[in-house]
Structures are given as structure tokens and as C-alpha cells.
Design an enzyme around this catalytic site. Sequence first.
Site, PDB file in Angstrom:
ATOM      1  N   ASP A  24      24.737  55.173  61.018  1.00  0.00           N
ATOM      2  CA  ASP A  24      24.791  53.735  60.711  1.00  0.00           C
ATOM      3  C   ASP A  24      23.760  52.959  61.515  1.00  0.00           C
ATOM      4  O   ASP A  24      23.702  51.736  61.448  1.00  0.00           O
ATOM      5  CB  ASP A  24      26.193  53.209  61.019  1.00  0.00           C
ATOM      6  CG  ASP A  24      26.590  53.486  62.471  1.00  0.00           C
ATOM      7  OD1 ASP A  24      26.833  52.518  63.221  1.00  0.00           O
ATOM      8  OD2 ASP A  24      26.606  54.654  62.881  1.00  0.00           O
ATOM      9  N   TYR A 143      33.963  50.785  72.253  1.00  0.00           N
ATOM     10  CA  TYR A 143      33.061  50.876  73.402  1.00  0.00           C
ATOM     11  C   TYR A 143      33.487  49.897  74.490  1.00  0.00           C
ATOM     12  O   TYR A 143      34.035  48.829  74.185  1.00  0.00           O
ATOM     13  CB  TYR A 143      31.636  50.515  72.981  1.00  0.00           C
ATOM     14  CG  TYR A 143      30.916  51.577  72.175  1.00  0.00           C
ATOM     15  CD1 TYR A 143      30.988  51.582  70.780  1.00  0.00           C
ATOM     16  CD2 TYR A 143      30.159  52.556  72.799  1.00  0.00           C
ATOM     17  CE1 TYR A 143      30.320  52.543  70.033  1.00  0.00           C
ATOM     18  CE2 TYR A 143      29.483  53.517  72.055  1.00  0.00           C
ATOM     19  CZ  TYR A 143      29.569  53.500  70.686  1.00  0.00           C
ATOM     20  OH  TYR A 143      28.899  54.444  69.943  1.00  0.00           O
ATOM     21  N   LYS A 173      36.683  56.532  68.961  1.00  0.00           N
ATOM     22  CA  LYS A 173      35.464  57.070  69.542  1.00  0.00           C
ATOM     23  C   LYS A 173      35.067  56.194  70.717  1.00  0.00           C
ATOM     24  O   LYS A 173      35.199  54.960  70.634  1.00  0.00           O
ATOM     25  CB  LYS A 173      34.325  57.075  68.531  1.00  0.00           C
ATOM     26  CG  LYS A 173      33.044  57.621  69.140  1.00  0.00           C
ATOM     27  CD  LYS A 173      31.837  57.195  68.415  1.00  0.00           C
ATOM     28  CE  LYS A 173      31.471  55.758  68.730  1.00  0.00           C
ATOM     29  NZ  LYS A 173      30.195  55.398  68.082  1.00  0.00           N
TER      30      LYS A 173
END
EC number: 2.2.1.10
Length: 264
Positions: A24, A143, A173
Site C-alpha cells: 500500500d 503503530y 500489526k
Amino acid sequence: MTTGVRARLERIGTGGRYVIVPMDHGITLGAITGLERIERTIDAVTSGGADSVLTQKGIAERVHGNTNGAGYIVHLNGSTVSGPDTNDKRITGTVKAAIRRGADAVSMHINVGSDHEPKQIEDLAEITERAAEFGLPVLAMTYARGPGVDEHDADALAHAVRLGEELGADLVKTAYSGDPNSFEQVTDATSLPVVIAGGKPESDYESLQAVRGAMDAGAAGVSMGRTVFQHDDPEAITRAVVDVVHEDRTAEKALQRAGLTIEA
Ligand SMILES: CC(=O)[C@@H](O)[C@H](O)C[C@H](N)C(=O)O
Ligand SMILES: O=CC(=O)COP(=O)(O)O
């Protein structure tokens, strides 16, 4: 977990472990090396055994026909490095648009600690709600990013992955903290499968050591982009990553079996 979510998780992973190759970055960084002829890269990484690939919705036409049976994830937010704030990820698609484009799952990026976190919390909560209506799994790219945030701090990463679970994601993730001991704090913070990003490419050995360390700390695999799709031999490095994630091999053994050298 519904039947549909469970079935689709098996399309983007294998047996609860995941080798996802996200591409992406074309919105974030442009047509960087490996993304110019994305069809060839998708064919290479899925020939190497990747369980799934991930793109923005506009690339879907260039994905299908090249996946060698691997799963497909559509990413639903983005930003650019040339805009006012790369951490300000804005919605770029919907769950229905992803389904129309043949997605097996959707993903969303959230920067915990950024000035834009409140809006991204709302966006992720809305996406998980919508995806659940269609039995579609959600990969939350959680994140630790923002002013004064240490992107590899285990406390911050543990908070980020837990936030993904609290908001209804099925898979999370985040960045690797750098060592198995500290990353165990991250995988312990959630009941969800945790996969690691690759970050800026390093040596093959360092990248595979990070995967090995994350797996030893309880991770479920990777969502590794540039390390894989910018490699001189994307198929070979994918084979090595698959060997570590799915076959529990060491970094050294995986590199050797893939015909790669530790020095590279
Ligand atoms: C380019 C990066 O720093 C990556 O970690 C990206 O943030 C990945 C992310 N999904 C994006 O590009 O939006
Ligand atoms: O969407 C991007 C990722 O999941 C991670 O990309 P990276 O290139 O491995 O940092």
C-alpha cells in the site's frame, strides 16, 4: 468469531500464522522500487509462498490474476510523505468497496500517540463494526507514532496492539521492539495474533533475525513490505520468511535454503 471471519483469516494466512506482503506504499511513497510493475512483484512473492498481499483499492485490478491463489487485503486509509503530516491517515475506501474488489479482509493504519489518534480511533471502530456485518476480518496496523513517541518502545507497542483488540480488530500489526524479551510484553498485551512490520529494509540476516525473534516472542507472523518487495529477489526472500514463520526454521537455515547469503 464468526464462520466467515474464521474462513477468511485462513485465506490471508495458514493455520493461524501469516506471511502478508503489504504494498500500500504507493500512496505513501509513490511508485517506489518493486511497485512500478506490481503485477510481477505480486506473482513473485506469492510464488515464494506469501499467504496474502495488501494494496489500496485502486490497485485491485492489477492484483487479481497474479496471486497464485493467495489471499487479498484492501487497505482503507492512507497519507503521503509529501503532505502536511504523514501520521494523518485519512479514509481511502469502505468495506463494501473492498468486497466489490475481491478482498478477503480489510486493513487500517492507526498511529497511537499522534495528533490524529482520536479520529483514527473513531475510524477503526467504525470499520470493525462494518466489516463484522459482512464477516470480513480486519487487520489493524497499530503503530506507536507521534511527537515524542519511541516507535520501538515495548510499552507503547503493547498499548498500540491492545488498542487494536479493544476496537474490534481480528489481527494486529506493529513494529518489532528489537528483541524477543521486550516483544513478549507486546504479544502478551493482546489475545489477537500479532504480526510485525519490516520497516526500512536492512540486511537479509537482520530482517530474518527480527522475524525469528518476534516468533520466539509469540508473534503470529509478518506484514512485511519493503524488505520483501524491494529485495533483489522477492521470491527468494519470501521463501526465507515463510521458512521462519511457517516452518520454525532459524534465520541462517532459512537464508541457506532460499539460496541467500548471510552477508547480503
Ligand atoms: C512507509 C512506512 O513508514 C510504513 O510503515 C507505512 O506507514 C505503512 C502504512 N500502511 C502506510 O504506508 O500507510
Ligand atoms: O502497510 C505497510 C506495512 O504493513 C509495513 O510495511 P513495511 O514496508 O514492512 O514497513
